[in-house]
Design an enzyme around this catalytic site. Structure first.
Site, PDB file in Angstrom:
ATOM      1  N   SER A 662       4.177 -15.021 -24.357  1.00 53.86           N
ATOM      2  CA  SER A 662       4.760 -16.130 -25.102  1.00 53.86           C
ATOM      3  C   SER A 662       6.275 -16.152 -25.027  1.00 53.86           C
ATOM      4  CB  SER A 662       4.327 -16.072 -26.573  1.00 53.86           C
ATOM      5  OG  SER A 662       4.824 -14.909 -27.192  1.00 53.86           O
ATOM      6  N   LYS A 705       5.763 -18.109 -36.040  1.00 48.32           N
ATOM      7  CA  LYS A 705       6.994 -17.945 -35.271  1.00 48.32           C
ATOM      8  C   LYS A 705       8.082 -18.888 -35.770  1.00 48.32           C
ATOM      9  CE  LYS A 705       4.711 -16.287 -31.083  1.00 48.32           C
ATOM     10  NZ  LYS A 705       4.320 -16.574 -29.691  1.00 48.32           N
TER      11      LYS A 705
END
Length: 812
Positions: A662, A705
């Site tokens: 990611s 996040k």
């Protein structure tokens, strides 16, 4: 669905949204009918129903899914419905094998008959324990026995009388001594003493010796017949006892046998019992220690509890006499070997372990025989020998009892070998998906014995229909747990949280366990506030309280940034530096945190060094992501020149493992910045993976996040420029907390979706990425133009360096 415009900030309405309570159509969940099904699980429930009805022994079922999905409850409910439509299974008992007590016999009885047989046998023993002693004490028995004994006495007495008369005629006496019989000569009616005998003339002594010897021979002949007469007497007494016992036993046992007419195994047991009772009638005549003499019996009627009668008892293994209607559904929560297949118990007697058929104890397979057995797969696989024993029972179609000690030959105690019980059961294992896949791959027998799987979904598409189903599901949870009803606004907030748990704004979670826990805590806060129903604010309070309880590590991470221990820039611009986002999973909580990623470049041989991999801190997926961005760079810029780059990438201040791809987009942005020598706006954080064509791909944990970077920025002070770049394919997953949504609505924070690397680098550097023109060249002042120029420069430097080394070699 609204079309998402990339490279433009999202509005607050695109960040997960909320539910209008007025559209739900009710005030509280009191008005809703409880849901008696599991929404979105049609595929799994269909598999369970099939397994419940297919008769083949190998069509056992593995129920797979995540914890909290309602797997266990749904499985039990579906099996219970199927079991109610089936006939009651047979009862099973163990009885003594009178021919070989080490091998008890298993007897099958029709449903409900096991307890009846046990009670009939106990009553039979009690009746005989009372009747047989009375029979043997009767006047008729005593008269017939005296007759036998007198017959023997008369024969013996007649023979001895005849011999005594012959002896007297010979002047010989037969004397009875403590040692037996003795023969002695008579003189004048008196026994001749040894001294007088020695004084007699030899001729007379010879006559006396002859008479004494003849009498002794005749006495010996009579005494030789005594054992035979005693044996004959004993045989006649035994015959009398048998005849008397037969009469008493037959009278009692015929009534018992009549109650089980047509059940051949039971009749055979009664016949074997009859034979043994007649042969061992003395067992019923043993005087109980402490018994009182006289006409008052001992104050007990439970004669079957006495040790001598254990041989006749019935050990009920499985009985349907409890009013059960239909097949059994047994859930064994501790599937040890003995709990599955049964065990044989022992008792200590005079320092020795002994056992008998009454100490055979059933296992879950016995109790579930004819029905369904539900086991937790993880528990089963962690118990020694349990998995192997279960497979053997399914494969052979019978339950054979053995112990782990016998299997390992660790004990030498004489034990029993009970008859195996025929098995007809549907075994259902419930476990995680990884266990199912591992068993399928590693155990060749598993696919043959467990041919069906019921895979419980984790999410269900969000729609008006599923919204209604979830509202009814919440009503069911409330009633089952005894909670306060939920107001419509509370249901709306619960549905929003369901989407949050699903990590998808277009889906609802099917994790009923998490929703139930949330409602239980919200009910607590509602009661604390004196509310009669669970409100939206109560659910918010429960969510916030749960986050706070699990927030110590998150707060320490934010504190490290605020105090400058962990270096994260949230304003300004830096070349080759970017904020990447990761998710930390600890226990039952997870949160996002920013990490600084940096890149350095120089002339080289085309190698991009992943420092995390070189130091063995990077996992294989992270390393794959770095290789992909190398492939993108090689195929995107200076494609006609050899790659003459050496670059290093690193997660700064990262001292643990790094896994996942990611951050590959962030790493590529840092690398492009370093090559183009263009600073990146540090107000942004980036998440997303990348492919070799420069497309930014979806990642997991996008909500955490974003919130991790937002909280870090909020603690330092929001500037209005800060934000997060996310893959456009992750927009549908956004279900952000209100603090982030409100900040976006007020223009204090930005969330910008991107679809390509070019879009991202343009936003981060403020410089167009640049497209190739008709001649195949990038604009000189674009990011791609500057990157290609730098790579071309590296290639030229490398070429000149190679020529110089070659010339120096020629000079030498």
């Amino acid at each position: 669905m609204t079309k998402i415009v990339t490279a433009e900030p999202l509005g607050a309405e695109a960040l997960g949204g909320d539910f209008d309570p007025d559209t739900l159509g009710f005030a509280t969940t009191k008005e809703l009918e409880p849901l008696d099904a599991w929404p979105g699980q049609d595929r799994a429930l269909g598999a369970i129903r099939m397994a419940a009805k297919v008769p083949h022994s190998t069509f056992n079922l593995f129920v797979l899914g995540n914890a909290g999905s309602g797997r266990h409850e749904a499985t039990r409910a579906e099996l219970a419905r199927a079991a109610a439509e089936r006939d009651n299974p047979n009862d099973w008992v163990y009885v003594n094998n009178f021919d070989d007590p080490r091998r008890p016999k298993a007897i099958r009885l029709s449903s409900g008959k096991a307890e009846e047989l046990r009670k009939v046998v106990e009553k039979l023993i009690d009746d005989l324990a009372n009747d047989l002693p009375a029979l043997f004490e009767s006047e008729d028995y005593q008269t017939r026995r005296r007759s036998v004994e007198e017959e023997f006495s008369k024969e013996q007495e007649a023979a001895m009388t005849e011999l005594a008369e012959k002896a007297r005629a010979r002047s010989v006496a037969i004397l009875r001594t403590p040692m037996g019989f003795a023969v002695a000569a008579l003189r004048d009616g008196e026994v001749l003493t040894p001294e007088a005998y020695r004084e007699l003339p030899p001729e007379e002594r010879e006559k006396i010796d002859e008479a004494v010897g003849k009498t002794e021979d005749e006495l010996e002949a009579i005494l030789k017949h005594v054992p035979k007469r005693v044996k004959d007497q004993r045989r006649k007494v035994e015959e009398l006892n048998v005849a008397m016992a037969e009469g008493g036993v037959d009278a009692a046992i015929s009534d018992a046998m009549a109650q089980f007419e047509g059940q051949d195994e039971v009749i055979a047991f009664f016949k074997a019992m009859r034979k043994d009772m007649i042969e061992n009638a003395e067992l019923f005549l043993i005087q109980e220690e402490g018994a009182r003499a006289g006409g008052f019996p001992v104050a007990t009627t439970k004669h079957y509890t006495k040790p001598q009668f254990q041989r006749y008892l019935v050990n009920v293994v499985v009985s349907q006499a409890d009013g059960q209607d239909g097949a059994p559904v047994v859930v064994e929560t501790l599937p040890t070997l003995s709990n599955l297949i049964g065990r044989i118990e022992y008792i200590s007697h005079q320092g020795t372990l002994v056992t008998n058929f009454t100490m055979i104890r059933p296992g879950a397979l016995h109790r579930a025989n004819g029905g369904y057995l539900v086991l937790d797969a993880r528990q089963l696989l962690t118990e020694p020998f349990a998995w192997d024993a279960l497979k053997r029972c399914i494969r052979t179609g019978e339950i054979k009892i053995f112990s782990a000690g016998e299997r390992l030959s660790l004990i030498s105690t004489v034990s029993l070998e009970p008859d195996p019980v025929p098995l007809s059961v549907r075994v259902v294992l419930v476990g995680e998906r990884i266990l199912y896949y591992l068993l399928t791959a590693l155990d060749p027998e598993f696919p043959r014995l467990f041919k069906l799987e019921a895979d419980f979904d984790d999410i269900v598409p969000r729609s008006p229909e599923t919204r209604e189903l979830f509202a009814r599901l919440s009503a069911s949870i409330v009633r089952r747990e005894g909670l306060s009803p939920i107001r419509a606004d509370g249901v709306g907030r619960l549905l929003l949280e369901s989407a949050r748990v699903a990590d998808d704004a277009e889906r609802f979670t099917l994790n009923i366990g998490k929703l139930s826990d949330l409602l239980c805590e919200a009910d607590h806060w509602a009661r604390e506030a004196g509310a009669e129903a669970i409100r939206e604010e109560d659910i918010e309070t429960a969510i916030a309280a749960a986050d706070r309880r699990a927030g110590r590590i998150r707060e320490l991470s934010e504190d490290a940034v605020a105090r400058g221990t962990l270096l994260i820039d949230m304003d300004g611009a830096r070349v080759g530096q970017i904020n990447a986002l990761s998710v930390i999973d600890l226990g039952g909580t997870r949160f996002g945190r920013p990490s600084r990623v940096t890149a350095r470049v120089r002339v080289g041989s085309g190698k991009v060094v992943d420092i995390e991999r070189e130091t063995e801190l990077g996992g294989p997926i992270h390393s794959k992501g770095v290789m992909i961005l190398s492939g993108y760079l090689a195929g995107h810029c200076a494609t006609e020149l050899p790659m003459s780059l050496w670059a290093s990438l690193v997660f700064e201040q990262s001292y643990g493992g790094v896994e996942g791809d990611s951050a590959s987009a962030a790493e590529l942005f840092a690398l492009l910045s370093a090559l183009a020598n263009l600073p990146i706006d540090q107000s942004f954080a980036v998440t997303g993976s990348v492919n070799q064509f420069g497309d930014v791909q979806a990642i997991g944990g996008v909500n955490e996040k974003i919130e991790g970077f937002f909280d870090t920025c909020a603690r330092a002070g929001l500037t209005g420029r800060q934000g997060v770049l996310i893959p456009v394919s992750n927009v549908k997953h956004l279900v952000l907390r209100d603090r982030v949504v409100n900040a976006v609505r007020e223009g204090k924070f930005r969330i910008i979706p991107i679809g390509t690397i070019d879009e991202g680098i343009s936003l981060l550097t403020g410089r167009p990425a640049g497209d190739r023109d008709s001649k195949g060249a990038f604009p000189e002042d674009s990011v791609n133009g500057l990157v290609e120029a730098r790579l071309t420069e590296f290639a030229e430097v490398r070429r000149r360096f190679g020529q110089k080394r070659g010339k120096e070699g020629e000079d030498e």
